[in-house]
Scaffold this motif. Structure first.
Motif, PDB file in Angstrom:
ATOM      1  N   SER A  69      19.470 -25.112 -17.564  1.00 30.41           N
ATOM      2  CA  SER A  69      20.025 -23.660 -17.990  1.00 30.41           C
ATOM      3  C   SER A  69      21.214 -23.988 -18.508  1.00 30.41           C
ATOM      4  N   TRP A  70      21.957 -24.811 -18.236  1.00 28.90           N
ATOM      5  CA  TRP A  70      23.401 -25.268 -18.523  1.00 28.90           C
ATOM      6  C   TRP A  70      23.449 -25.205 -19.946  1.00 28.90           C
ATOM      7  N   ILE A 105      28.655 -26.842 -11.906  1.00 25.43           N
ATOM      8  CA  ILE A 105      29.835 -26.124 -12.777  1.00 25.43           C
ATOM      9  C   ILE A 105      30.870 -27.080 -12.693  1.00 25.43           C
ATOM     10  N   PHE A 152      31.976 -29.665 -15.624  1.00 26.90           N
ATOM     11  CA  PHE A 152      32.710 -28.939 -16.814  1.00 26.90           C
ATOM     12  C   PHE A 152      34.245 -29.258 -16.845  1.00 26.90           C
ATOM     13  N   CYS A 181      24.943 -22.494 -22.823  1.00 30.43           N
ATOM     14  CA  CYS A 181      26.070 -22.934 -23.825  1.00 30.43           C
ATOM     15  C   CYS A 181      25.514 -22.462 -25.574  1.00 30.43           C
TER      16      CYS A 181
END
Length: 479
Positions: free
Chosen positions: A2-3, A217, A220, A7
């Motif tokens: 999903s990340w 998260i 990042f 993006c």
């Protein structure tokens, strides 16, 4: 998984939302004739459709940088993806839009002429020298990388492919832009789409590999580099193409000479940079996913990102599919290398005020450029890449300040260019001062402070010297 899609979604949203805002600040004039019509010469000034110009622009700017750079940047972890997204939307796409549209507004002029007009003659002379050096480095980098991959695929001697690519570059540099570049790039574009989409789908459906496994998260904002390399400022030099790249400023004027209407500018220039950002995201995600994280990537890379390209492509798509994917990766640098030498020829022609409609006059500049490039191919690739990275981002800084000065002259909202210009100026100065191989080797903290102070001084100088100037000239430009 999903990340990754988040993006990509942010990049696409950046095109529609922030891209529209940037276009509004610039202020397009759809009724104003572009250089493609006012200076048509059948060689460099040739009107082309919006779709064709977009595709050529994307292939021009998307060299080996948005592949090798993100692979190297992936060693820092998902923080590389964050920089690709933010850098692409707020710096790179803005940089590309203004480098293209300012050229459209100024008869297709190259970046040294634009810098001279808005920052002064000193900037013009500096950029003439700097742009030629950068383009030569780009041309050499974009010969060595595809030649190496071709040699790996076929088992043939490296020098054979260096010679073949050199010969193609020479021909593509001197013939009219619509004869080779305008005709072959649609086919190359198909390879690019296959490479990008094919590898992403293969990674998603793979039973052996997961897309960004275990990423949270907090990753990042964390430096995960297994070699203890500092994230600041090296990441912002390592990942140039895909986030922001000064090389693009040398390429955008090529298509500014072919754009049929100013209203096409956002799609062609801002949009092509967003497309390159997506390519960079794909390769960053593949590098982190195929090898199971930064430790596996570090081992699999073995110091050469080409190993990652080869292993991931053949591992995900098999022998035939992998061959086509690697071929797509080979095409990217070749389609940027030829236009690098073409841009260098045009910059020299502008400097010496020599029209390029006649073949002998094109050869007069092309032959010395290729002779210098041949000499540079004998230098170690790693050394060339380091100097290319710094020269590339320094060129981006100059283009952003040029765009900022342009907006200041018109009393428009210049911060869309000034803020990324300030950030990248700090990056380049800090990197140069802290690098033991390219600069003074000073401590990071001291280098950063010096970078910030220098940036504030430069910002003040640009604002004082340009704000409110050229208003009459600006009205004439936009009419």
């Amino acid at each position: 998984m999903s990340w990754f899609f988040l993006c990509v979604g942010l990049l696409i949203g950046g095109y529609f939302i922030y891209g529209a805002f940037v276009e509004k600040v610039f202020g397009i004039n759809a009724k104003r004739q572009t250089p493609a019509f006012t200076k048509t010469d059948g060689v460099d000034y040739v009107p082309m459709s919006k779709g064709k110009v977009y595709l050529i622009q994307l292939l021009n700017i998307a060299g080996v940088g948005p592949i090798f750079g993100p692979i190297l940047g992936a060693l820092y972890g998902p923080a590389a993806m964050l920089w690709i997204v933010l850098g692409c939307i707020f710096a790179g796409a803005v940089h590309d839009y203004f480098s293209g549209m300012l050229s459209v507004r100024n008869n297709g002029e190259s970046v040294p002429s634009l810098a001279g007009k808005y920052l002064g003659k000193g900037a013009k002379h500096f950029m003439n020298v700097f742009a030629i050096i950068l383009l030569l480095l780009v041309g050499v980098v974009f010969i060595s990388a595809p030649a190496g991959l071709l040699a790996k695929l076929t088992g043939w001697d490296l020098s054979i492919f260096v010679g073949i690519i050199f010969f193609y570059y020479l021909i593509a540099t001197i013939v009219p832009v619509d004869k080779i570049i305008g005709r072959l790039y649609p086919f190359f574009g198909a390879l690019l789409v296959f490479m990008s989409v094919g590898l992403t789908i293969a990674l998603i459906v793979s039973s052996e590999h997961s897309l960004l496994p275990g990423v949270e998260i907090g990753d990042f904002l964390t430096n995960l580099n297994p070699n203890d390399m500092p994230l600041w400022p090296a990441l912002f030099i390592t990942i140039a193409c895909g986030a922001i790249s000064g090389f693009h400023a040398t390429q955008s004027p090529l298509m500014a000479r072919c754009v049929e209407n100013e209203s096409n500018g956002r799609f062609v220039f801002f949009g092509a940079m967003i497309g390159e950002g997506i390519i960079a995201l794909i390769w960053c995600a593949i590098a982190l996913s195929f090898f199971g994280g930064v430790e596996g990537l570090n081992a699999g890379m073995a110091g050469n990102p080409a190993n990652v390209v080869y292993e991931a492509s053949t591992g995900l798509l098999g022998a035939v599919g992998g061959f086509l994917a690697v071929l797509g990766v080979i095409v990217l640098p070749i389609t940027s290398g030829d236009t690098a030498f073409r841009s260098a020829r045009l910059i020299l022609a502008e400097f010496f005020k020599m029209p390029q409609t006649e073949l002998p006059k094109r050869l007069m500049f092309a032959i010395p450029l290729f002779a210098a490039g041949a000499v540079l191919t004998q230098v170690d690739f790693g050394v060339i890449w380091r100097y290319f990275g710094v020269a590339n981002q320094a060129t981006a800084v100059m283009m952003l300040w040029t765009a900022s000065a342009y907006l200041l002259r018109l009393n428009k909202f210049h911060w869309i260019c000034t803020i990324p210009a300030m950030f990248m100026t700090t990056v380049v100065i800090s990197f140069m001062l802290s690098s033991p191989t390219l600069g003074a080797g000073l401590p990071i903290m001291l280098s950063t402070i010096a970078g910030i102070v220098s940036t504030l001084v430069i910002t003040g100088l640009v604002m004082i010297r340009t704000k409110g100037k050229g208003e009459i000239e600006a009205v004439a430009e936009e009419s």
